[in-house]
Design a protein around this motif. Sequence first.
Motif, short mmCIF file in Angstrom:
data_model
loop_
_atom_site.label_atom_id
_atom_site.label_comp_id
_atom_site.label_asym_id
_atom_site.label_seq_id
_atom_site.Cartn_x
_atom_site.Cartn_y
_atom_site.Cartn_z
N GLU A 34 -10.17 -2.67 -2.29
CA GLU A 34 -10.46 -3.56 -3.42
C GLU A 34 -9.21 -4.26 -3.93
O GLU A 34 -9.27 -5.43 -4.34
CB GLU A 34 -11.13 -2.78 -4.57
N GLU A 37 -8.78 -7.13 -1.73
CA GLU A 37 -9.71 -8.22 -2.05
C GLU A 37 -9.20 -9.02 -3.25
O GLU A 37 -9.29 -10.25 -3.28
CB GLU A 37 -11.12 -7.66 -2.31
N GLU A 62 -13.14 -8.99 -8.86
CA GLU A 62 -12.34 -8.08 -8.03
C GLU A 62 -11.55 -7.09 -8.90
O GLU A 62 -11.37 -5.94 -8.53
CB GLU A 62 -11.42 -8.87 -7.09
N ASP A 65 -13.87 -4.43 -9.75
CA ASP A 65 -14.05 -3.52 -8.61
C ASP A 65 -12.91 -2.50 -8.55
O ASP A 65 -13.14 -1.31 -8.31
CB ASP A 65 -14.08 -4.30 -7.28
MG LIG Z 1 -14.43 -6.27 -4.24
#
Ligand SMILES: [Mg+2]
Length: 108
Positions: A34, A37, A62, A65
Amino acid sequence: MTLQEAQNQVDEWIRTYGVRYFSELTNMAVLTEEVGELARVMSRRYGDQSFKAGENQDPADEMADVLWVLLCLANQTGVNLTEAFQKNLEKKTKRDHDRHHNNPKLQS
Ligand SMILES: [Mg+2]
């Protein structure tokens, strides 16, 4: 929402919808994924890369996340993030209280 409320909410969600937490090591890998990302969105939005068609362009999503998995890891390792963050803030304040003011690179 407080950090404790966020930890509680994640725990409730996991118990209701997630069956159980992924193992600590799996969640550590997911956290790394994550963060990657988030780095991808940041490099495209603020850096020199451009978005590909269909890519998530929302850094907030993100970041959420990343926070989600961190909250999972805190819950499953018995970390109280409210206390940990408070202690960490005190440590940084004690250590860096004049460091950044004395950094000529930050003066402009
Ligand atoms: Mg993500």
